[in-house]
Design an enzyme around this catalytic site. Structure first.
Site, mmCIF file in Angstrom:
data_model
loop_
_atom_site.group_PDB
_atom_site.id
_atom_site.type_symbol
_atom_site.label_atom_id
_atom_site.label_comp_id
_atom_site.label_asym_id
_atom_site.label_seq_id
_atom_site.Cartn_x
_atom_site.Cartn_y
_atom_site.Cartn_z
ATOM 1 N N LEU A 190 54.140 106.764 6.173
ATOM 2 C CA LEU A 190 53.450 105.700 6.891
ATOM 3 C C LEU A 190 53.157 104.505 5.996
ATOM 4 O O LEU A 190 53.024 103.385 6.471
ATOM 5 C CB LEU A 190 52.133 106.224 7.478
ATOM 6 C CG LEU A 190 52.256 107.333 8.524
ATOM 7 C CD1 LEU A 190 50.876 107.848 8.919
ATOM 8 C CD2 LEU A 190 53.005 106.827 9.760
ATOM 9 N N GLY B 215 51.088 102.875 -1.773
ATOM 10 C CA GLY B 215 50.423 101.878 -2.611
ATOM 11 C C GLY B 215 50.360 102.362 -4.030
ATOM 12 O O GLY B 215 51.023 103.333 -4.404
ATOM 13 N N ASP C 232 34.268 98.988 1.127
ATOM 14 C CA ASP C 232 35.632 98.441 1.068
ATOM 15 C C ASP C 232 36.130 98.087 2.473
ATOM 16 O O ASP C 232 37.281 98.327 2.809
ATOM 17 C CB ASP C 232 36.562 99.457 0.409
ATOM 18 C CG ASP C 232 37.846 98.817 -0.111
ATOM 19 O OD1 ASP C 232 37.853 97.589 -0.341
ATOM 20 O OD2 ASP C 232 38.844 99.534 -0.284
#
Length: 453
Positions: free
Chosen positions: A175, A178, A309
């Site tokens: 999917l 990073g 975040d």
């Protein structure tokens, strides 16, 4: 232990002061009142800038970066940064934006102040041989992550009990990936139920203390049960990496939706997304959680979990049409991973998006964790959805950390004049963060938005 960094003031007016860090921290040094280490204001010569330099501390590692100071920052007598004649601090810092590793007994000089670096290495051996490998040997690319997850899934059938959380699952496709790992769509073999399988690759050796700290934080996330929060089912550590299984959101995330829509969203779509996300935030900020660390080091149950975040890429969409739901994902996990020292040393502020959704309180204090930081970030996310821009002006050539420290938000109607005046007033107010964050609770922001809409 994870190691410790000690900063000793060995010359200057603050001589004798000691600052000790045993956890991840960003330390800003200068003569401004909100600096982590505030140096005296030499009014005669102004040898130290208001925001002079930054230390990125991840014990036992430490890096330094000059902020385009007027008179320069020196390490062991060698200048590492200074702005040129006629340059602003932002321009000087932007030209360099370089960070330098510091070592035992290095000395940092700013004006008459000298700081000596002392480093205490961790005493504990890493948990596994894989985790103990040098940083460069830990794979970060997409192909490497895929190889690792396939290897792990193959070990499940061989009785590896540490992988019980992914037993009976098969990977369908990737999917996303990073710097910290990758996320896969997986299905349960018995009934075809879907989940998102996230693999997080530590950038440094995962000690038992760091591993326990991160997995303890995942227990707090697992305690959250709300329609507007991505559910975390399982979390574990095996063979040098962390895995998590969580609710799969078929609509991907808001950042991807913005890309598909040309960079920004309509008022109707943005409002629907943000109001649902605020419902999740209201719940999370008051929810019972099992682990709260006291200043004395003890662990007790408590209430309220801060995300720290919030941004478009962490708001996920599930379903479609009237049944579409917004869910806050990665609730505190990335920050917990970094705070445990597992994220390694990455270039601080190398990308403008790093501080783009942070109020200045978080920039000054990495560990600042109050509900209001999420409220500010949620307002910044709404602003971003409506304009395609960040609240502050992170234009090319400016150091993103100095922008966050020294500038205020741009009124939203300067970015998008079509934003209704009443809504603009709410967002412009919510994005005030000096001297303090204007809106303290998610409920306060939601009510103001509903009234304006």
């Amino acid at each position: 232990m994870t190691g410790k960094v000690v900063l000793k003031m060995v010359a200057g007016q603050n001589e004798g002061d000691v600052h000790s860090y045993s956890e991840r921290a960003v330390c800003i040094i200068g003569r401004a009142a909100d600096c982590n280490i505030m140096l005296p204001d030499d009014r005669a010569h102004r040898t130290v800038s208001r925001y002079h330099c930054m230390l990125d501390i991840n014990p036992p590692a430490i890096r330094i970066r000059d902020f385009g100071s007027l008179n320069g920052t020196f390490v062991n007598g060698e200048k590492i940064g200074q702005r040129g004649r006629g340059q602003t601090p932002e321009q000087g810092a932007a030209l360099a934006q370089q960070e330098y590793d510091l070592n035992q007994d290095d000395e940092i000089r700013m004006g008459n102040t000298v700081i000596r670096v002392e480093i205490e290495q961790p005493e504990q051996a890493p948990v596994t041989a894989v985790a103990a490998a040098p940083e460069t040997s830990i794979p970060t690319g997409v192909d490497d992550a895929r190889d690792i997850i396939n290897l792990l899934l193959g070990q499940v059938d061989n009785g590896n009990r540490r992988l019980a959380g992914v037993k009976g699952y098969s990977v369908v496709r990737e999917l996303g990936a990073g710097t910290m790992g990758a996320v896969y769509l997986a299905t349960r073999d018995t009934d075809g139920a879907q989940c998102a399988l996230k693999i997080m690759l530590p950038r440094v050796a995962a000690t038992e203390e760091a591993t326990s700290m991160f997995l303890r934080e995942t227990q707090n996330t697992r305690a959250l049960h709300h329609a507007n929060i991505v559910r975390l089912d399982e979390a574990g550590f095996a063979d040098g990496l962390f895995y998590l299984t969580m609710e799969y959101c078929d609509g991907r995330n808001v950042e991807e939706l913005m890309r598909r829509k040309g960079g920004r969203l309509s008022l109707v779509d943005s409002a629907e997304i943000i109001l649902q996300a605020l419902d999740g935030l209201i719940y999370a900020h008051a929810a019972p959680i099992p682990y709260v660390k006291l200043v004395t080091g003890g662990i007790v149950p408590g209430r309220g979990l801060i995300h720290r975040d919030i941004k478009p890429s962490n708001l996920f969409l599930s379903g479609s049409g009237n049944a579409r739901a917004t869910k806050i994902g990665d609730f505190g996990l990335a920050k917990a991973f970094d705070a445990a020292g597992l994220g390694g040393q990455s270039a601080t502020g190398a990308v403008a998006g790093t501080p783009a959704f942070m109020p200045r309180q978080q920039v000054v204090n990495f560990k600042y964790a109050r509900p209001e930081v999420d409220v500010w970030a949620m307002a910044a996310t709404f602003y971003n959805m409506l304009t395609g821009a960040y609240p502050r002006d992170f234009s090319s050539g400016k150091d993103p950390w100095l922008v966050a420290l020294q500038t205020q938000r741009v009124p939203i109607r300067q970015r998008n004049p079509a934003v209704p005046a009443a809504l603009a007033e709410v967002l412009d107010t919510a994005l005030m963060d000096e001297p303090g964050i204007a809106m303290k609770t998610a409920a306060e922001l939601k009510k103001a938005l509903v009234d304006a809409l």
